[in-house]
Scaffold this motif. Structure first.
Motif, short mmCIF file in Angstrom:
data_model
loop_
_atom_site.label_atom_id
_atom_site.label_comp_id
_atom_site.label_asym_id
_atom_site.label_seq_id
_atom_site.Cartn_x
_atom_site.Cartn_y
_atom_site.Cartn_z
N ASN A 157 0.90 -0.74 -0.59
CA ASN A 157 0.10 -0.35 0.26
C ASN A 157 0.99 1.41 -0.84
O ASN A 157 0.55 2.66 -1.18
CB ASN A 157 -0.90 0.12 1.01
CG ASN A 157 -1.86 -1.04 1.27
OD1 ASN A 157 -2.46 -1.40 0.68
ND2 ASN A 157 -2.64 -1.93 2.24
N LYS A 158 1.87 1.64 0.47
CA LYS A 158 2.96 2.08 0.62
C LYS A 158 4.21 1.90 0.58
O LYS A 158 4.36 0.58 0.93
CB LYS A 158 2.88 2.91 1.84
CG LYS A 158 3.12 2.81 2.77
CD LYS A 158 2.09 1.88 4.29
CE LYS A 158 1.96 1.37 5.38
NZ LYS A 158 1.02 0.81 5.66
N ALA A 159 5.21 2.77 0.10
CA ALA A 159 6.64 1.98 -0.56
C ALA A 159 7.53 3.14 -0.67
O ALA A 159 7.19 4.08 -0.66
CB ALA A 159 6.59 0.74 -1.09
N ALA A 160 9.46 3.04 -0.22
CA ALA A 160 10.32 3.88 -0.49
C ALA A 160 11.34 3.12 -0.58
O ALA A 160 11.63 1.70 -0.41
CB ALA A 160 10.35 4.90 1.12
N HIS A 161 12.17 3.64 -1.32
CA HIS A 161 13.41 2.91 -2.35
C HIS A 161 14.65 4.20 -1.37
O HIS A 161 14.27 5.59 -2.02
CB HIS A 161 13.58 2.68 -3.69
CG HIS A 161 13.11 1.20 -3.75
ND1 HIS A 161 13.48 0.35 -3.06
CD2 HIS A 161 11.83 0.78 -4.61
CE1 HIS A 161 12.82 -0.62 -3.44
NE2 HIS A 161 12.01 -0.31 -4.99
N GLY A 162 15.99 3.76 -1.23
CA GLY A 162 17.12 4.38 -0.98
C GLY A 162 16.84 5.48 0.24
O GLY A 162 16.18 4.46 0.98
N TYR A 163 18.42 6.12 -0.08
CA TYR A 163 18.34 6.77 2.11
C TYR A 163 17.06 6.85 1.72
O TYR A 163 16.87 7.19 3.47
CB TYR A 163 19.70 7.94 1.35
CG TYR A 163 20.34 6.70 1.87
CD1 TYR A 163 21.11 5.98 2.92
CD2 TYR A 163 21.74 7.13 0.71
CE1 TYR A 163 22.11 5.35 2.51
CE2 TYR A 163 23.20 6.19 0.48
CZ TYR A 163 23.25 5.85 2.08
OH TYR A 163 23.98 5.20 2.08
N GLY A 164 15.74 7.41 1.43
CA GLY A 164 14.52 8.72 1.94
C GLY A 164 13.93 7.47 1.71
O GLY A 164 13.34 8.05 2.99
N ALA A 165 13.94 6.39 1.88
CA ALA A 165 12.76 5.23 2.61
C ALA A 165 13.64 4.99 4.20
O ALA A 165 12.63 4.58 5.06
CB ALA A 165 13.15 3.47 2.12
N MET A 166 15.15 5.47 4.65
CA MET A 166 14.81 5.06 6.38
C MET A 166 14.60 6.56 6.87
O MET A 166 14.43 6.26 8.27
CB MET A 166 16.56 5.34 6.03
CG MET A 166 17.07 3.69 5.25
SD MET A 166 18.87 4.36 5.30
CE MET A 166 19.55 3.89 7.05
N PHE A 167 14.33 7.27 6.46
CA PHE A 167 13.45 8.62 6.22
C PHE A 167 11.92 8.83 7.21
O PHE A 167 11.33 9.26 7.91
CB PHE A 167 14.05 9.59 6.26
CG PHE A 167 15.66 10.44 6.85
CD1 PHE A 167 16.40 10.49 7.30
CD2 PHE A 167 16.74 9.99 5.41
CE1 PHE A 167 17.58 11.10 7.69
CE2 PHE A 167 18.19 9.98 5.57
CZ PHE A 167 18.49 10.42 7.39
N THR A 168 11.63 7.79 5.69
CA THR A 168 9.54 7.74 5.19
C THR A 168 9.31 6.87 5.86
O THR A 168 7.70 6.96 5.85
CB THR A 168 10.26 8.94 4.02
OG1 THR A 168 10.97 7.67 3.41
CG2 THR A 168 10.83 10.18 4.26
N LEU A 169 9.61 6.06 5.99
CA LEU A 169 9.05 4.82 6.07
C LEU A 169 7.74 4.93 7.72
O LEU A 169 6.36 4.61 7.31
CB LEU A 169 9.38 3.03 5.89
CG LEU A 169 10.25 3.05 4.62
CD1 LEU A 169 10.78 2.03 5.33
CD2 LEU A 169 8.74 2.35 4.23
N GLY A 170 8.19 5.96 8.39
CA GLY A 170 7.19 5.72 9.80
C GLY A 170 5.92 6.59 9.39
O GLY A 170 5.76 6.53 9.87
N LEU A 171 6.66 8.10 8.34
CA LEU A 171 5.78 9.05 8.23
C LEU A 171 4.94 7.91 7.41
O LEU A 171 3.28 8.56 7.43
CB LEU A 171 6.15 9.84 7.18
CG LEU A 171 7.02 10.71 8.37
CD1 LEU A 171 7.86 11.93 6.59
CD2 LEU A 171 6.06 11.84 8.87
#
Length: 223
Positions: A157-171
């Motif tokens: 339902n939601k996903a992220a890749h790269g270093y950005g994932a480390m900061f934004t998966l919680g959001l």
């Protein structure tokens, strides 16, 4: 191309990749300094990605489009620019070839399965350093597929890749809900970008944001 149309084979990758070695697997295990997000809504999927193209510590350009339109789907692809361009052109042309052969477009699930299969084959020959988010609208609603360079694939339902994932998966976990509206999804994307601008030591510059729904695909401005 016309010779390939008469058979059931897949168009060959235009660039022959070298055989994989232990060193090549070690080199691709490093997460890229990129940020890519995807969120499903009630009847749409929204993708966002940074526009930075880099080589080593050098920023080559800051207007790269990492979200590809393939048929009525969106493919967000992160990794070295050479690998992402090579792999996405290969996937795009073969999906188009399937449509020419059969007269039927691939569903998002089928396109994700085909892409995962090609990554798996390449992994044993010459791996592509590509992480992907595949988004589209099928008969059963919006679909978002998370895929990495090791050819793992999962509908999410939601996903992220790269270093950005480390900061934004919680959001993404905090604010996502099943009946998300387009305005709410855009607001979540803005929250993710703001978090990166605040916490991440590297400035990733501008971002592109695209939406796919039953009407097709379109790009939106993040103001």
């Amino acid at each position: 191309l016309f010779r390939s149309l008469k058979s059931n084979s897949v168009l060959p990758c235009p660039y022959h990749r070298l055989s994989a070695s232990p060193d090549s697997f070690h080199s691709i295990a490093t997460m890229g300094t990129e940020a890519m997000f995807g969120i499903t809504g009630k009847d749409f999927v929204i993708l966002a990605a940074d526009c930075q193209a880099a080589f080593s510590i050098i920023r080559i350009k800051n207007d790269a489009d990492k979200i590809w339109k393939v048929g009525n789907m969106l493919f967000a692809c992160s990794g070295p620019p050479a690998d992402t361009a090579n792999f996405m052109e290969f996937i795009e042309k073969n999906i188009k070839l399937h449509e020419l052969r059969t007269g039927l477009p691939l569903s998002t699930k089928a396109a994700a399965s085909f892409t995962r299969n090609e990554l798996a084959h390449a992994l044993r020959k010459g791996p592509f350093q590509t992480d992907l988010l595949v988004a589209g609208i099928d008969a059963d609603g919006p679909g978002l597929y998370f895929m990495d360079y090791l050819a793992s694939c999962e509908k999410v339902n939601k996903a992220a890749h790269g270093y950005g994932a480390m900061f934004t998966l919680g959001l993404l976990d905090r604010y996502w809900k099943p009946d998300l509206s387009e305005a709410e999804a855009i607001d979540i994307i803005k929250k993710c970008i703001k978090e990166l601008e605040t916490r991440f030591i590297i400035d990733l510059g501008n971002y592109k944001c695209k939406i796919v729904d039953k009407s097709g695909t379109r790009e939106i401005e993040l103001k």
